[in-house]
Scaffold this active site. Structure first.
Site, PDB file in Angstrom:
ATOM      1  NE  ARG A 162      13.809 -28.658  15.772  1.00  0.00           N
ATOM      2  CZ  ARG A 162      14.953 -28.539  15.297  1.00  0.00           C
ATOM      3  NH1 ARG A 162      15.421 -29.305  14.514  1.00  0.00           N
ATOM      4  NH2 ARG A 162      15.438 -27.327  15.649  1.00  0.00           N
ATOM      5  CG  HIS A 163      12.194 -26.762  11.213  1.00  0.00           C
ATOM      6  ND1 HIS A 163      11.906 -26.181  12.790  1.00  0.00           N
ATOM      7  CD2 HIS A 163      13.292 -26.869  11.543  1.00  0.00           C
ATOM      8  CE1 HIS A 163      12.909 -26.019  13.258  1.00  0.00           C
ATOM      9  NE2 HIS A 163      13.897 -26.550  12.797  1.00  0.00           N
ATOM     10  CG  HIS A 213      13.319 -22.840  12.272  1.00  0.00           C
ATOM     11  ND1 HIS A 213      13.462 -22.590  13.722  1.00  0.00           N
ATOM     12  CD2 HIS A 213      14.590 -23.292  11.870  1.00  0.00           C
ATOM     13  CE1 HIS A 213      14.555 -22.888  14.076  1.00  0.00           C
ATOM     14  NE2 HIS A 213      15.357 -23.457  13.148  1.00  0.00           N
ATOM     15  CB  CYS A 234       1.045  -2.453   4.817  1.00  0.00           C
ATOM     16  SG  CYS A 234       0.847  -3.546   6.247  1.00  0.00           S
ATOM     17  N   GLY A 235       2.401  -0.380   6.339  1.00  0.00           N
ATOM     18  CA  GLY A 235       2.855   0.671   7.162  1.00  0.00           C
ATOM     19  C   GLY A 235       3.864  -0.159   8.136  1.00  0.00           C
ATOM     20  CB  THR A 236       2.666  -2.324  10.982  1.00  0.00           C
ATOM     21  OG1 THR A 236       1.474  -2.723  10.562  1.00  0.00           O
ATOM     22  CG2 THR A 236       2.308  -0.678  11.849  1.00  0.00           C
ATOM     23  N   GLY A 237       3.208  -3.739   8.253  1.00  0.00           N
ATOM     24  CA  GLY A 237       3.408  -5.278   8.148  1.00  0.00           C
ATOM     25  C   GLY A 237       2.122  -5.975   8.531  1.00  0.00           C
ATOM     26  CB  ILE A 238       0.260  -5.493  11.649  1.00  0.00           C
ATOM     27  CG1 ILE A 238       1.421  -5.468  12.558  1.00  0.00           C
ATOM     28  CG2 ILE A 238      -1.016  -6.352  12.290  1.00  0.00           C
ATOM     29  CD1 ILE A 238       1.040  -4.583  13.737  1.00  0.00           C
ATOM     30  N   GLY A 239      -1.154  -5.446   8.842  1.00  0.00           N
ATOM     31  CA  GLY A 239      -2.293  -5.671   7.845  1.00  0.00           C
ATOM     32  C   GLY A 239      -2.053  -6.803   6.734  1.00  0.00           C
ATOM     33  CG  MET A 240       0.384  -5.598   3.314  1.00  0.00           C
ATOM     34  SD  MET A 240      -0.519  -6.189   2.020  1.00  0.00           S
ATOM     35  CE  MET A 240      -0.198  -4.677   0.945  1.00  0.00           C
ATOM     36  CG  ASP A 275      -0.303   0.363   2.485  1.00  0.00           C
ATOM     37  OD1 ASP A 275       1.016   0.293   2.631  1.00  0.00           O
ATOM     38  OD2 ASP A 275      -0.933   0.406   3.612  1.00  0.00           O
ATOM     39  CG  HIS A 276      -0.702   4.644   1.551  1.00  0.00           C
ATOM     40  ND1 HIS A 276      -1.732   3.924   1.480  1.00  0.00           N
ATOM     41  CD2 HIS A 276      -0.826   5.260   2.848  1.00  0.00           C
ATOM     42  CE1 HIS A 276      -2.637   3.820   2.623  1.00  0.00           C
ATOM     43  NE2 HIS A 276      -1.671   4.701   3.281  1.00  0.00           N
TER      44      HIS A 276
HETATM   45  C1  RB5 Z   1      -2.120   2.574   6.356  1.00  0.00           C
HETATM   46  O1  RB5 Z   1      -2.231   3.747   6.890  1.00  0.00           O
HETATM   47  C2  RB5 Z   1      -1.781   1.344   7.680  1.00  0.00           C
HETATM   48  O2  RB5 Z   1      -2.630   1.255   8.342  1.00  0.00           O
HETATM   49  C3  RB5 Z   1      -1.173   0.122   6.729  1.00  0.00           C
HETATM   50  O3  RB5 Z   1      -0.333   0.579   5.825  1.00  0.00           O
HETATM   51  C4  RB5 Z   1      -0.747  -0.903   7.646  1.00  0.00           C
HETATM   52  O4  RB5 Z   1       0.176  -0.285   8.402  1.00  0.00           O
HETATM   53  C5  RB5 Z   1      -1.849  -1.888   8.330  1.00  0.00           C
HETATM   54  O5  RB5 Z   1      -1.514  -2.725   8.811  1.00  0.00           O
END
Ligand code: RB5
Length: 154
Positions: free
Chosen positions: A131-132, A97, A64-70, A7-8
């Site tokens: 094992r992995h 692993h 993405c910003g944190t990588g969490i959403g992706m 994303d952006h």
């Molecule tokens: C976008 O503002 C942000 O939420 C996205 O890049 C990402 O960090 C979501 O997990």
């Protein structure tokens, strides 16, 4: 072939990683986004994860910003093992692993040099199997059951 998507919030790191892949002669497909306008990360995570799930590409890298959403999006897809990493040790473990087929990086967490190091480490590492592999087989069984019957309540 490696599919890339961001994303952006991950666009700048994606561009840095594209340079790394080009330097190494590794073919890649950029699934967007291609400008800094605000977009929704699931749209681009889906594009890459579908390709990996279908075997159309061997690997993916998502930003993405944190990588969490992706990472949340990508791990919805069968056969996808997406790993959100924040240092080179995690990047190596993600391959050795977990045999991660998608690497996920946060554009607001990492600088370009860190991202390049993590991608290079993941690409150069080798899955240890043994094992992995047994543990990945268990994940695959869980996945198969959920797709067949839906999640159990117990
Ligand atoms: C976008 O503002 C942000 O939420 C996205 O890049 C990402 O960090 C979501 O997990």
């Amino acid at each position: 072939m490696i599919a890339l998507g961001s994303d952006h919030g991950g666009l700048q790191l994606k561009d840095a990683v594209k340079k790394l892949l080009a330097e190494r002669g590794i073919p890649f497909e950029d699934c967007g986004t291609d400008n800094g306008n605000s977009v929704d990360y699931p749209d681009f995570g889906e594009k890459v994860a579908r390709k990996v799930a279908a075997g159309a590409v061997e690997k993916g890298i998502l930003f993405c910003g944190t990588g969490i959403g992706m990472s949340i999006v990508a791990n919805k897809f069968p056969h996808v093992r997406a790993a959100l990493v924040t240092d080179a040790f995690m990047a190596r473990m993600a391959k050795e692993h977990n045999n991660a087929n998608i690497l996920v990086l946060g554009g607001r967490v990492l600088n370009e040099d860190e991202a390049r190091e993590m991608v290079a480490t993941w690409l150069d590492a080798t899955f240890e199997g043994g094992r992995h592999q047994g543990r990945l087989d268990k994940i695959a069984l869980i996945e198969q059951e959920i797709y067949r019957t839906g999640p159990r309540k117990d």
